[in-house]
Design a protein around this motif. Structure first.
Motif, short mmCIF file in Angstrom:
data_model
loop_
_atom_site.label_atom_id
_atom_site.label_comp_id
_atom_site.label_asym_id
_atom_site.label_seq_id
_atom_site.Cartn_x
_atom_site.Cartn_y
_atom_site.Cartn_z
N VAL A 54 -58.92 67.99 -12.74
CA VAL A 54 -59.23 67.49 -14.08
C VAL A 54 -60.72 67.57 -14.30
CG1 VAL A 54 -57.22 65.96 -14.17
CG2 VAL A 54 -59.38 65.11 -13.25
N ILE A 55 -61.13 67.63 -15.57
CA ILE A 55 -62.54 67.70 -15.92
C ILE A 55 -62.76 66.94 -17.22
CG2 ILE A 55 -62.24 69.91 -17.13
CD1 ILE A 55 -65.04 70.70 -16.01
N ASN A 56 -63.87 66.23 -17.32
CA ASN A 56 -64.11 65.45 -18.54
C ASN A 56 -64.72 66.34 -19.62
OD1 ASN A 56 -66.77 65.72 -17.64
ND2 ASN A 56 -67.29 63.58 -17.97
N TRP A 57 -64.83 65.80 -20.84
CA TRP A 57 -65.24 66.64 -21.95
C TRP A 57 -66.72 66.98 -21.89
CZ3 TRP A 57 -68.65 65.53 -25.98
CH2 TRP A 57 -69.09 64.21 -26.07
N ARG A 58 -67.52 66.14 -21.24
CA ARG A 58 -68.96 66.43 -21.12
C ARG A 58 -69.26 67.40 -19.99
NH1 ARG A 58 -69.34 60.72 -22.18
NH2 ARG A 58 -70.44 60.30 -24.13
N LEU A 59 -68.26 67.74 -19.21
CA LEU A 59 -68.42 68.64 -18.06
C LEU A 59 -69.28 68.02 -16.97
CD1 LEU A 59 -69.02 72.03 -19.93
CD2 LEU A 59 -66.89 70.81 -19.54
N THR A 60 -69.37 66.70 -16.98
CA THR A 60 -70.20 66.01 -15.98
C THR A 60 -69.38 65.46 -14.83
OG1 THR A 60 -70.01 63.98 -17.28
CG2 THR A 60 -71.94 65.37 -17.67
N GLN A 61 -68.08 65.38 -15.00
CA GLN A 61 -67.22 64.85 -13.94
C GLN A 61 -65.99 65.73 -13.80
OE1 GLN A 61 -67.14 60.66 -15.68
NE2 GLN A 61 -67.16 60.20 -13.50
N SER A 62 -65.59 65.95 -12.57
CA SER A 62 -64.36 66.69 -12.30
C SER A 62 -63.76 66.18 -11.01
CB SER A 62 -64.62 68.19 -12.24
OG SER A 62 -65.46 68.51 -11.15
N HIS A 63 -62.50 66.43 -10.86
CA HIS A 63 -61.79 66.02 -9.65
C HIS A 63 -60.79 67.11 -9.29
CE1 HIS A 63 -59.49 63.69 -6.76
NE2 HIS A 63 -58.40 64.03 -7.44
N VAL A 64 -60.77 67.44 -8.01
CA VAL A 64 -59.83 68.43 -7.50
C VAL A 64 -59.06 67.78 -6.36
CG1 VAL A 64 -59.57 70.70 -6.46
CG2 VAL A 64 -61.36 70.31 -8.15
N SER A 65 -57.76 67.93 -6.35
CA SER A 65 -56.97 67.29 -5.31
C SER A 65 -57.29 67.87 -3.94
CB SER A 65 -55.48 67.42 -5.60
OG SER A 65 -55.06 68.76 -5.41
N ASP A 66 -57.10 67.07 -2.91
CA ASP A 66 -57.42 67.51 -1.56
C ASP A 66 -56.61 68.74 -1.15
OD1 ASP A 66 -57.88 64.15 -0.21
OD2 ASP A 66 -59.25 65.49 -1.28
N SER A 67 -55.41 68.85 -1.67
CA SER A 67 -54.54 69.96 -1.27
C SER A 67 -55.05 71.32 -1.73
CB SER A 67 -53.12 69.73 -1.79
OG SER A 67 -53.12 69.68 -3.20
N VAL A 68 -55.91 71.34 -2.72
CA VAL A 68 -56.43 72.62 -3.24
C VAL A 68 -57.94 72.71 -3.16
CG1 VAL A 68 -54.45 72.79 -4.79
CG2 VAL A 68 -56.62 71.87 -5.64
N LYS A 69 -58.59 71.68 -2.66
CA LYS A 69 -60.05 71.67 -2.61
C LYS A 69 -60.56 72.85 -1.78
CE LYS A 69 -61.67 67.67 -2.92
NZ LYS A 69 -61.99 66.24 -2.67
N GLY A 70 -61.57 73.52 -2.31
CA GLY A 70 -62.12 74.69 -1.63
C GLY A 70 -61.43 75.98 -2.01
N ARG A 71 -60.28 75.88 -2.67
CA ARG A 71 -59.54 77.09 -3.09
C ARG A 71 -59.43 77.19 -4.60
NH1 ARG A 71 -54.36 77.49 -1.96
NH2 ARG A 71 -53.96 75.23 -1.82
N PHE A 72 -59.28 76.08 -5.28
CA PHE A 72 -59.11 76.05 -6.74
C PHE A 72 -60.37 75.50 -7.39
CE2 PHE A 72 -54.18 75.55 -7.00
CZ PHE A 72 -54.04 76.62 -6.13
N THR A 73 -60.69 76.04 -8.55
CA THR A 73 -61.84 75.58 -9.31
C THR A 73 -61.44 75.38 -10.77
OG1 THR A 73 -63.36 76.84 -7.89
CG2 THR A 73 -64.20 76.10 -10.02
N ILE A 74 -61.81 74.25 -11.32
CA ILE A 74 -61.54 73.99 -12.74
C ILE A 74 -62.82 74.19 -13.53
CG2 ILE A 74 -61.95 71.49 -12.55
CD1 ILE A 74 -59.67 71.16 -14.65
#
Length: 119
Positions: free
Chosen positions: A50-70
């Motif tokens: 997920v990513i906020n509208w200001r592009l200042t915060q994002s979160h990537v689940s541990d299962s895809v961290k390092g492989r997926f980018t939002i």
């Protein structure tokens, strides 16, 4: 009324890359967080990134961290999910979501796009 339209799913082999896109339309869509959830067969829907509208915060689940980018382009009201080094366990229906941060669940949902990864 908000409309979310996903594209970019399909078939891939383990190790391949895919990029999902989700275009949002409607009032004030650029003011909300956007993100991706997925649901594997027989499992509950889970957050991927997920990513906020200001592009200042994002979160990537541990299962895809390092492989997926939002990422997100507010000029186009579009959110992207770049998926690299795909694994068979990434198989599922991927849903775009929009809502207030931190977007633990969506206020609006896309129709879903199937991602199938063969090992």
């Amino acid at each position: 009324q908000v409309q979310l339209v996903e594209s970019g799913g399909g078939l891939a082999q383990a190790g391949d890359s895919l990029r999902l896109s989700c275009a949002a339309s409607g009032r004030f869509v650029s003011s909300y967080a956007m993100g991706w959830f997925r649901q594997a067969p027989g499992k509950e829907r889970e957050v991927v990134a997920v990513i906020n509208w200001r592009l200042t915060q994002s979160h990537v689940s541990d299962s895809v961290k390092g492989r997926f980018t939002i990422s997100r382009d507010n000029a186009k009201n579009t959110v992207y999910l770049q998926m690299n080094s795909l694994k068979a366990e990434d198989t599922g229906v991927y849903y775009c979501a929009l809502g207030p941060w931190p977007l633990r669940t969506g206020q609006s949902w896309g129709q879903g796009t199937q991602v199938t990864v063969s090992s």
